[in-house]
Design an enzyme around this catalytic site. Sequence first.
Site, PDB file in Angstrom:
ATOM      1  N   ARG A  67     -27.259  12.638  36.742  1.00  0.00           N
ATOM      2  CA  ARG A  67     -26.375  12.376  35.299  1.00  0.00           C
ATOM      3  C   ARG A  67     -26.300  11.111  34.186  1.00  0.00           C
ATOM      4  NH1 ARG A  67     -25.989  18.094  34.601  1.00  0.00           N
ATOM      5  NH2 ARG A  67     -24.787  19.120  35.839  1.00  0.00           N
ATOM      6  N   ALA A  79     -24.839  24.889  39.371  1.00  0.00           N
ATOM      7  CA  ALA A  79     -24.096  25.338  38.451  1.00  0.00           C
ATOM      8  C   ALA A  79     -24.216  24.714  36.907  1.00  0.00           C
ATOM      9  CB  ALA A  79     -23.062  24.479  38.486  1.00  0.00           C
ATOM     10  N   PRO A 117      -8.439  21.423  30.328  1.00  0.00           N
ATOM     11  CA  PRO A 117      -7.887  21.560  29.311  1.00  0.00           C
ATOM     12  C   PRO A 117      -6.513  21.744  28.115  1.00  0.00           C
ATOM     13  CG  PRO A 117      -6.321  21.918  31.122  1.00  0.00           C
ATOM     14  CD  PRO A 117      -7.729  21.232  31.592  1.00  0.00           C
ATOM     15  N   GLY A 118      -7.013  19.846  28.169  1.00  0.00           N
ATOM     16  CA  GLY A 118      -6.102  18.788  26.945  1.00  0.00           C
ATOM     17  C   GLY A 118      -6.453  19.140  25.586  1.00  0.00           C
ATOM     18  N   GLU A 143     -33.338  18.339  34.143  1.00  0.00           N
ATOM     19  CA  GLU A 143     -32.966  18.066  35.569  1.00  0.00           C
ATOM     20  C   GLU A 143     -33.694  17.740  36.695  1.00  0.00           C
ATOM     21  OE1 GLU A 143     -29.970  22.403  35.725  1.00  0.00           O
ATOM     22  OE2 GLU A 143     -32.161  22.717  35.544  1.00  0.00           O
TER      23      GLU A 143
END
Length: 182
Positions: A67, A79, A117-118, A143
């Site tokens: 990543r 995912a 969610p901020g 990937e």
Amino acid sequence: MSETGKVGGERVYSGRIISVDLDDVRFPDGSVGKLEMIRHPGASAVVPLLGAPDDADPEVLLIRQYRYAAEKYLYEIPAGRLDPGESPAECAHRELREDTGSTAARVEQQFTMFTTPGFTDEQIHLFLATGLSAGQANREADEFMELVPTPLSRALSMIEQGEIQDAKTALALLFAADFRLG
């Protein structure tokens, strides 16, 4: 009391994965302010079990994936982002197949969570996959991953020891261990 929510704003960036909006928002006290919001179409993630869910210590098929944002390899569950018009369950099946090559006899939704969610509306739909059959993975060019079959007890230890740092993976494994498999 005033109605809360978006009262205006503008899109300041549109990309392949996300968009960024500068929203004018009415807050619960009636005041209005600006918020930067990352818009994301949502995603699905899958806890793939090798063997039966009622095994004493079922194996989970983890992925060790590079990543860029973390600047290292992370342990994760399969995912990916929802395609336009795709249901979360369809996405879960697709991502399981693309990332691991596996297909599942059963994919059961566990719950849906907000990632952060901020500043983003991204939601991830978490699933448990059982009855896996091996096949050919179909990964994207960016990937870089390897499959790591791991006993669930070891995966839980990896969370405790800080070896699993991906939030969706840690939460999905803890949920599966405590609420579905335990």
